[in-house]
Design a protein around this motif. Structure first.
Motif, PDB file in Angstrom:
ATOM      1  N   TYR A   6       4.464   1.900   3.496  1.00 45.20           N
ATOM      2  CA  TYR A   6       5.481   2.047   2.459  1.00 45.20           C
ATOM      3  C   TYR A   6       5.067   3.112   1.463  1.00 45.20           C
ATOM      4  O   TYR A   6       3.882   3.363   1.266  1.00 45.20           O
ATOM      5  N   ILE A   7       6.066   3.722   0.842  1.00 43.25           N
ATOM      6  CA  ILE A   7       5.834   4.659  -0.242  1.00 43.25           C
ATOM      7  C   ILE A   7       6.536   4.106  -1.480  1.00 43.25           C
ATOM      8  O   ILE A   7       7.686   3.668  -1.406  1.00 43.25           O
ATOM      9  N   ILE A   9       8.594   3.950  -4.848  1.00 45.94           N
ATOM     10  CA  ILE A   9       9.725   4.805  -5.239  1.00 45.94           C
ATOM     11  C   ILE A   9       9.334   5.774  -6.351  1.00 45.94           C
ATOM     12  O   ILE A   9       9.916   6.845  -6.451  1.00 45.94           O
ATOM     13  N   GLN A  10       8.337   5.415  -7.154  1.00 45.13           N
ATOM     14  CA  GLN A  10       7.878   6.342  -8.188  1.00 45.13           C
ATOM     15  C   GLN A  10       7.350   7.629  -7.561  1.00 45.13           C
ATOM     16  O   GLN A  10       7.636   8.725  -8.044  1.00 45.13           O
ATOM     17  N   GLU A  11       6.593   7.486  -6.485  1.00 45.85           N
ATOM     18  CA  GLU A  11       6.039   8.644  -5.781  1.00 45.85           C
ATOM     19  C   GLU A  11       7.150   9.442  -5.106  1.00 45.85           C
ATOM     20  O   GLU A  11       7.158  10.675  -5.152  1.00 45.85           O
ATOM     21  N   PHE A  12       8.056   8.729  -4.455  1.00 48.77           N
ATOM     22  CA  PHE A  12       9.180   9.389  -3.785  1.00 48.77           C
ATOM     23  C   PHE A  12      10.012  10.168  -4.796  1.00 48.77           C
ATOM     24  O   PHE A  12      10.345  11.334  -4.577  1.00 48.77           O
ATOM     25  N   ALA A  13      10.331   9.528  -5.926  1.00 52.11           N
ATOM     26  CA  ALA A  13      11.158  10.166  -6.956  1.00 52.11           C
ATOM     27  C   ALA A  13      10.456  11.383  -7.550  1.00 52.11           C
ATOM     28  O   ALA A  13      11.073  12.432  -7.755  1.00 52.11           O
ATOM     29  N   ARG A  14       9.190  11.248  -7.818  1.00 49.74           N
ATOM     30  CA  ARG A  14       8.436  12.381  -8.389  1.00 49.74           C
ATOM     31  C   ARG A  14       8.396  13.549  -7.396  1.00 49.74           C
ATOM     32  O   ARG A  14       8.619  14.700  -7.777  1.00 49.74           O
ATOM     33  N   THR A  38       4.624  -6.406  -3.956  1.00 52.02           N
ATOM     34  CA  THR A  38       3.834  -6.744  -5.142  1.00 52.02           C
ATOM     35  C   THR A  38       3.484  -5.502  -5.962  1.00 52.02           C
ATOM     36  O   THR A  38       3.346  -5.587  -7.178  1.00 52.02           O
ATOM     37  N   ASP A  39       3.350  -4.347  -5.315  1.00 51.74           N
ATOM     38  CA  ASP A  39       3.031  -3.117  -6.043  1.00 51.74           C
ATOM     39  C   ASP A  39       4.289  -2.390  -6.518  1.00 51.74           C
ATOM     40  O   ASP A  39       4.223  -1.247  -6.956  1.00 51.74           O
ATOM     41  N   GLY A  40       5.438  -3.051  -6.429  1.00 48.68           N
ATOM     42  CA  GLY A  40       6.696  -2.479  -6.915  1.00 48.68           C
ATOM     43  C   GLY A  40       7.636  -2.136  -5.781  1.00 48.68           C
ATOM     44  O   GLY A  40       7.310  -2.299  -4.608  1.00 48.68           O
ATOM     45  N   PRO A  41       8.820  -1.637  -6.132  1.00 45.94           N
ATOM     46  CA  PRO A  41       9.802  -1.272  -5.104  1.00 45.94           C
ATOM     47  C   PRO A  41       9.315  -0.081  -4.281  1.00 45.94           C
ATOM     48  O   PRO A  41       8.744   0.868  -4.814  1.00 45.94           O
ATOM     49  N   ASP A  47      12.162   4.651   6.821  1.00 40.96           N
ATOM     50  CA  ASP A  47      13.393   4.961   6.090  1.00 40.96           C
ATOM     51  C   ASP A  47      13.318   6.239   5.259  1.00 40.96           C
ATOM     52  O   ASP A  47      14.322   6.654   4.672  1.00 40.96           O
ATOM     53  N   VAL A  48      12.145   6.863   5.179  1.00 40.52           N
ATOM     54  CA  VAL A  48      11.980   8.027   4.302  1.00 40.52           C
ATOM     55  C   VAL A  48      12.942   9.145   4.671  1.00 40.52           C
ATOM     56  O   VAL A  48      13.591   9.739   3.807  1.00 40.52           O
TER      57      VAL A  48
END
Length: 103
Positions: A6-7, A9-14, A38-41, A47-48
């Motif tokens: 998983y990645i 979403i903060q990293e994807f958005a940035r 647990t580490d966030g969305p 799906d990337v």
């Protein structure tokens, strides 16, 4: 056995220079799927590519969510029809190979 990656979403958005809030909107609208871990969305590695496609349609082409929904659905139908066509072509070629071998 492979594990799903998983990645966040903060990293994807940035990386894509977009606001995280738009990803939540896309998820609410059903255009993408966010996994709540647990580490966030997060977005799954699988799906990337689809998420990037949605972001490009929205940001680069200015298409609204409703338009993207139509495009995504039509693209899915095209992919499905292409797979079906390949399968049918394969089936049609099989008898020709058999008849060619008997000559």
């Amino acid at each position: 056995m492979s594990t799903q990656r998983y990645i966040r979403i903060q990293e994807f958005a940035r990386f894509h220079q977009i606001e995280e809030s738009i990803l939540y909107e896309f998820d609410d609208f059903g255009l993408i799927h966010l996994y709540h871990r647990t580490d966030g969305p997060c977005i799954s590695d699988d799906d990337v590519q689809d998420c990037e496609r949605v972001v490009r349609l929205f940001r680069d082409l200015g298409i609204n969510k409703e338009g993207i929904e139509v495009i995504v659905r039509m693209r899915g139908q095209i992919v499905s029809l292409q797979q079906e066509l390949r399968s049918l072509k394969s089936l049609m070629e099989q008898p020709h190979r058999r008849s060619d071998q008997s000559v």
